[in-house]
Design a protein around this motif. Structure first.
Motif, PDB file in Angstrom:
ATOM      1  N   ASN A 131      -8.264  12.855   7.797  1.00  0.00           N
ATOM      2  CA  ASN A 131      -7.845  13.284   9.184  1.00  0.00           C
ATOM      3  C   ASN A 131      -6.303  13.636  10.034  1.00  0.00           C
ATOM      4  O   ASN A 131      -5.951  13.476  10.138  1.00  0.00           O
ATOM      5  CB  ASN A 131      -7.975  11.924  10.389  1.00  0.00           C
ATOM      6  N   TRP A 132      -5.107  13.827   8.479  1.00  0.00           N
ATOM      7  CA  TRP A 132      -3.922  14.410   8.743  1.00  0.00           C
ATOM      8  C   TRP A 132      -3.414  15.253   8.421  1.00  0.00           C
ATOM      9  O   TRP A 132      -2.526  15.644   8.501  1.00  0.00           O
ATOM     10  CB  TRP A 132      -3.192  13.003   8.091  1.00  0.00           C
ATOM     11  N   GLN A 133      -4.143  16.548   7.979  1.00  0.00           N
ATOM     12  CA  GLN A 133      -4.215  17.244   7.598  1.00  0.00           C
ATOM     13  C   GLN A 133      -3.965  18.604   8.757  1.00  0.00           C
ATOM     14  O   GLN A 133      -4.823  18.099   9.310  1.00  0.00           O
ATOM     15  CB  GLN A 133      -4.243  17.918   7.116  1.00  0.00           C
TER      16      GLN A 133
ATOM     17  N   SER B 244      -5.842   5.692  14.858  1.00  0.00           N
ATOM     18  CA  SER B 244      -5.596   7.618  14.777  1.00  0.00           C
ATOM     19  C   SER B 244      -6.321   7.770  13.230  1.00  0.00           C
ATOM     20  O   SER B 244      -6.437   9.066  13.307  1.00  0.00           O
ATOM     21  CB  SER B 244      -4.114   7.509  14.733  1.00  0.00           C
ATOM     22  N   GLU B 245      -6.825   7.126  12.907  1.00  0.00           N
ATOM     23  CA  GLU B 245      -7.990   7.421  11.747  1.00  0.00           C
ATOM     24  C   GLU B 245      -9.427   7.667  11.833  1.00  0.00           C
ATOM     25  O   GLU B 245     -10.046   7.800  11.159  1.00  0.00           O
ATOM     26  CB  GLU B 245      -7.128   6.480  10.612  1.00  0.00           C
ATOM     27  N   ARG B 246      -9.707   7.553  13.488  1.00  0.00           N
ATOM     28  CA  ARG B 246     -10.880   7.505  13.753  1.00  0.00           C
ATOM     29  C   ARG B 246     -12.060   8.810  13.978  1.00  0.00           C
ATOM     30  O   ARG B 246     -12.869   8.443  13.068  1.00  0.00           O
ATOM     31  CB  ARG B 246     -11.278   7.027  15.218  1.00  0.00           C
TER      32      ARG B 246
ATOM     33  N   THR C 199      -0.508  -1.407  -7.460  1.00  0.00           N
ATOM     34  CA  THR C 199       0.013  -1.349  -6.549  1.00  0.00           C
ATOM     35  C   THR C 199      -0.518   0.241  -6.608  1.00  0.00           C
ATOM     36  O   THR C 199      -0.422   1.226  -7.353  1.00  0.00           O
ATOM     37  CB  THR C 199       1.572  -0.592  -6.094  1.00  0.00           C
ATOM     38  N   ASN C 200      -0.913   0.673  -5.144  1.00  0.00           N
ATOM     39  CA  ASN C 200      -1.788   2.486  -5.583  1.00  0.00           C
ATOM     40  C   ASN C 200      -0.575   3.071  -5.382  1.00  0.00           C
ATOM     41  O   ASN C 200      -0.257   3.321  -4.018  1.00  0.00           O
ATOM     42  CB  ASN C 200      -3.026   3.105  -4.414  1.00  0.00           C
ATOM     43  N   PHE C 201      -0.711   3.910  -5.879  1.00  0.00           N
ATOM     44  CA  PHE C 201       0.333   5.415  -6.033  1.00  0.00           C
ATOM     45  C   PHE C 201      -0.176   6.630  -5.056  1.00  0.00           C
ATOM     46  O   PHE C 201      -1.862   6.505  -4.793  1.00  0.00           O
ATOM     47  CB  PHE C 201       0.368   5.238  -7.703  1.00  0.00           C
TER      48      PHE C 201
ATOM     49  N   ASN D   6       0.860  -0.869   0.193  1.00  0.00           N
ATOM     50  CA  ASN D   6       0.040  -0.325   0.152  1.00  0.00           C
ATOM     51  C   ASN D   6       0.850   1.156   0.134  1.00  0.00           C
ATOM     52  O   ASN D   6       1.577   1.403   0.694  1.00  0.00           O
ATOM     53  CB  ASN D   6      -1.285  -0.070   1.650  1.00  0.00           C
ATOM     54  N   GLU D   7       0.525   1.986  -0.905  1.00  0.00           N
ATOM     55  CA  GLU D   7       1.244   3.206  -0.893  1.00  0.00           C
ATOM     56  C   GLU D   7       2.970   2.851  -1.007  1.00  0.00           C
ATOM     57  O   GLU D   7       3.656   3.970   0.272  1.00  0.00           O
ATOM     58  CB  GLU D   7       0.738   4.291   0.486  1.00  0.00           C
ATOM     59  N   TYR D   8       3.386   2.504  -1.026  1.00  0.00           N
ATOM     60  CA  TYR D   8       4.852   1.962  -1.076  1.00  0.00           C
ATOM     61  C   TYR D   8       5.500   3.206  -1.016  1.00  0.00           C
ATOM     62  O   TYR D   8       5.564   4.923  -1.913  1.00  0.00           O
ATOM     63  CB  TYR D   8       5.570   1.601  -2.168  1.00  0.00           C
TER      64      TYR D   8
ATOM     65  N   HIS E  59      -5.585   9.998  -4.288  1.00  0.00           N
ATOM     66  CA  HIS E  59      -5.435  11.366  -3.952  1.00  0.00           C
ATOM     67  C   HIS E  59      -6.694  12.001  -2.201  1.00  0.00           C
ATOM     68  O   HIS E  59      -7.623  11.216  -2.819  1.00  0.00           O
ATOM     69  CB  HIS E  59      -6.200  11.549  -5.110  1.00  0.00           C
ATOM     70  N   TYR E  60      -5.617  12.736  -2.370  1.00  0.00           N
ATOM     71  CA  TYR E  60      -6.913  13.307  -1.078  1.00  0.00           C
ATOM     72  C   TYR E  60      -6.424  15.513  -1.319  1.00  0.00           C
ATOM     73  O   TYR E  60      -5.391  15.567  -1.615  1.00  0.00           O
ATOM     74  CB  TYR E  60      -5.897  13.317   0.072  1.00  0.00           C
ATOM     75  N   LEU E  61      -7.345  15.874  -1.358  1.00  0.00           N
ATOM     76  CA  LEU E  61      -7.368  17.283  -1.129  1.00  0.00           C
ATOM     77  C   LEU E  61      -6.484  18.303  -0.096  1.00  0.00           C
ATOM     78  O   LEU E  61      -7.022  17.384   0.456  1.00  0.00           O
ATOM     79  CB  LEU E  61      -9.299  17.462  -1.215  1.00  0.00           C
TER      80      LEU E  61
HETATM   81  C1  GLA Z   1      -3.798   6.783   2.492  1.00  0.00           C
HETATM   82  C2  GLA Z   1      -3.622   5.639   2.870  1.00  0.00           C
HETATM   83  C3  GLA Z   1      -5.151   5.094   2.756  1.00  0.00           C
HETATM   84  C4  GLA Z   1      -5.294   5.737   4.573  1.00  0.00           C
HETATM   85  C5  GLA Z   1      -5.386   7.490   3.219  1.00  0.00           C
HETATM   86  C6  GLA Z   1      -6.259   8.140   4.706  1.00  0.00           C
HETATM   87  O1  GLA Z   1      -4.378   7.159   1.035  1.00  0.00           O
HETATM   88  O2  GLA Z   1      -3.441   4.548   1.669  1.00  0.00           O
HETATM   89  O3  GLA Z   1      -4.889   3.765   4.227  1.00  0.00           O
HETATM   90  O4  GLA Z   1      -4.724   6.340   5.456  1.00  0.00           O
HETATM   91  O5  GLA Z   1      -3.877   7.442   3.189  1.00  0.00           O
HETATM   92  O6  GLA Z   1      -6.442   9.446   3.979  1.00  0.00           O
END
Ligand code: GLA
Ligand code: GLA
Length: 633
Positions: free
Chosen positions: A315-317, A355-357, A248-250, A147-149, A275-277
């Motif tokens: 949740n991470w910004q 932590s992603e709740r 695999t997801n980039f 996942n997201e190497y 992709h996240y905004l």
């Molecule tokens: C990435 C991860 C996911 C998750 C999201 C949260 O894309 O692949 O497991 O942590 O971020 O935005």
């Protein structure tokens, strides 16, 4: 290849985080929302291999059976993304070491070094078991490796990494002498007489930084050594499953730079990306469009799929703003219009713990009677009603923009003329100017041949700092054989080893082909804006430059390089090449591109706040101000 029978809709599914009573409700709600695909097992290593070599697949067998019965397909993950505690406890050498020599520990995720032989062995054993067991499972339609190497620890500065780095260098340089010449190690007594003397580019004494060639080679190595992990898992899966595509997801995001996805894309069966905004950016739909177009560029004709985005807040910004009503539909359709084979999310059900709740999901904490669940269900229905979209690629654009992760790696180094340069910001400004003008863009790698470039009416080179002689020759040939080209400032400054090209900045491409002689850089001060002779406004950068065969478009006024060339052009046969020697403000960049497009007869569609994209017979129109999406055929 993915089957192009329908568009995919669903997301990461983590049943291991929930009691079995919830699983039944999950299946039922998935059906209600129109979910047809889930990514299963991504972070489940600790739930599958409970102690070394002891596997428990019972829960996975059960949920796979339930999903299959419920008509929901599985994107089968290999579960290697986060090693379990027993593993790093027993084999601490698996853990990565950061730039300052600190060992990173278990408790987050991705706590492994790509160079670790133990990690490789353990991951391979797990994948072997999973592939053997599920290769013929009727629910499986694709494989999701890791996942997201490179997301959290792309650079490992451990001793095992140093050994691998040296192997990589030996494979890329015919002799230690060639390496010395390439890096220019006669500088500061950096010369190496033996391969084994070479360190990884960790922290050096204050006020100094590791050798530029060494730094960029370490970034190349880090992308390559991580790609080895993907190939290892892929090849194991292939032994058992000859049918289903492996991906695999980039991470297609503005500030993501560690992996060279143009290289990675050649190894996957189809490209998938996340992709996240940037949630503080009110115009983030333009960044989304850029990243989707870029992903289509990696895929270069292969299919691609949006594997993750968010239904609402992340949740991470620093500040995580929720999506407004209708925004998610616009976001999803913007991806689909640009070629995604569907719309997938992180994640199915919002977590109760971990932590992603506070990260959104398709099923929020508040349950199904919610705005989010209703909106995603509407989207699910819309995608389901247009299965044929999956058959068509997005139409090619008339304009190509050069993009390259290695430029990122070169430009993020210290000791540059100004620390205010930003590769990603410059590319984003150029892209946004075009987007707002209603001009669509494809992204190409600088390895493109003159013939490939020739498929476009206009090629743009924003801050393409390094070009090999061979690459420069292709752009030159393109420009001299009927191609229209815009070369941005600080381009073609160095070759691929970061050695500066002498005799005028921008090399022969700028000095001889376009005809501008650039002598010296004059970075502008922060907040300083300079008006050019034609009324455009510039910032960040100016140059002492003169005409050397080109025709003046605009010169600097009232600054240290008064009268010097800022923008110039040259007619070359039937085509035109431009040199843009400065960073234009967005407004001026738009004026500049509008004039170029007009002079070349490139038509625009949409613009301002509306995008219009064609995918085969389908016309997508997305109005981001009126919050409207239309798909017509
Ligand atoms: C990435 C991860 C996911 C998750 C999201 C949260 O894309 O692949 O497991 O942590 O971020 O935005
Ligand atoms: C110091 C050092 C020189 C050089 C200059 C650069 O003076 O002694 O070797 O690095 O800085 O400004």
């Amino acid at each position: 290849m993915l089957k192009a029978e329908h568009l995919h809709f669903g997301g990461d599914y983590n049943p291991e985080q929930w009691p079995k009573e919830v699983w039944k409700e999950d299946i039922w709600l998935m059906q209600k929302a129109g979910v047809n695909l889930v990514s299963l097992g991504i972070f489940s290593w600790a739930n599958i291999e409970r102690e070394e070599g002891k596997y428990d697949f019972s829960w996975l067998d059960e949920i796979m059976g339930m999903l299959h019965e419920g008509g929901i397909s599985v994107d089968m993950a290999t579960a290697t993304a986060s090693p379990p505690a027993w593993l790093t406890h027993k084999y601490p050498e698996v853990l990565p070491v950061n730039f300052d020599g600190v060992t990173l520990v278990h408790g987050g995720r991705q706590a492994y070094s790509a160079s670790s032989e133990v990690y490789r062995k353990k991951a391979a054993a797990l994948v072997e078991k999973l592939a053997e067991r599920y290769a013929n499972h009727p629910a499986v339609v694709m494989w999701h490796v890791n996942n997201e190497y490179g997301c959290h620890a792309p650079y490992d500065y451990s001793e095992q990494s140093r050994k691998k780095f040296i192997e990589w260098l030996k494979a890329h340089y015919s002799s230690i002498e060639e390496l010395n010449a390439s890096w220019g190690t006669d500088f500061w007594s950096q010369r190496y007489y033996d391969w084994n003397e070479i360190p990884v580019p960790k922290r050096t004494p204050d006020g100094t930084h590791p050798n530029p060639g060494q730094q960029i080679d370490f970034k190349r190595f880090s992308s390559d050594v991580t790609l080895e992990l993907f190939k290892m898992e892929r090849d194991i899966i292939r032994k058992y499953d000859k049918v289903h595509p492996i991906t695999t997801n980039f991470m297609s995001m503005k500030f993501t730079y560690a992996m060279d996805y143009f290289a990675w894309a050649k190894e996957v069966d189809f490209v998938s990306t996340d992709h996240y905004l940037a949630q503080h950016d009110v115009l983030n739909h333009i960044d989304l469009a850029q990243q989707a177009d870029l992903t289509r560029g990696f895929a270069k004709g292969k299919q691609w799929l949006l594997m993750e985005h968010s239904s609402s807040a992340v949740n991470w910004q620093p500040r995580n703003y929720a999506k407004t009503p209708g925004q998610e539909l616009r976001n999803s359709m913007s991806f689909v219009a640009r070629g995604s084979q569907g719309s997938m999310y992180f994640q199915w059900r919002q977590g109760q713990a971990g932590s992603e709740r506070f990260h959104s999901a398709l099923v929020p904490h508040a349950g199904e009677d919610t705005r989010v669940f209703r909106e995603v269900s509407e989207l699910g229905a819309l995608l389901k009603s247009h299965p044929e979209i999956a058959k068509y690629p997005t139409d090619q654009a008339k304009i190509a923009m050069v993009y390259d992760y290695e430029q990122f790696w070169a430009l993020m180094q210290a000791n540059m003329p100004t620390e205010d340069l930003s590769y990603s910001e410059t590319v984003a400004t150029w892209y946004r100017a075009l987007w707002e003008l209603g001009l669509r863009v494809d992204f190409v790698h600088p390895d493109a041949t003159a013939a490939e470039l020739g498929e476009y009416e206009l090629v743009l080179m924003p801050m393409v700092h390094m070009l090999s002689e061979a690459q420069e020759a292709q752009f030159t040939s393109y420009a001299q054989n009927g191609g229209n080209l815009v070369v941005g400032y600080f381009s073609n400054i160095a070759d691929r080893t970061l050695r500066v090209k002498l005799g005028g900045y921008g090399g022969k491409l700028v000095k001889d082909v376009i005809g501008v002689y650039v002598e010296e850089f004059y970075p502008l001060r922060p907040e300083q804006e300079v008006k050019l002779s034609n009324g455009y406004t510039t910032k960040l950068w100016s140059e002492l430059a003169r005409l050397n065969g080109a025709e003046l478009v605009a010169s600097y006024r009232n600054c240290d390089v008064d009268g010097s060339v800022a923008i110039a052009k040259r007619k070359i046969g039937s085509a035109t090449s431009w040199y843009q020697g400065t960073e234009l403000t967005l407004d001026s960049q738009k004026k500049f591109f509008a004039e170029i497009a007009k002079s070349l007869g490139i038509k625009s569609e949409g613009g301002d706040h509306t995008e219009v994209i064609h995918r085969g017979p389908y016309r997508f129109e997305i109005d981001h101000q009126k919050n409207k999406v239309s798909i017509t055929k």
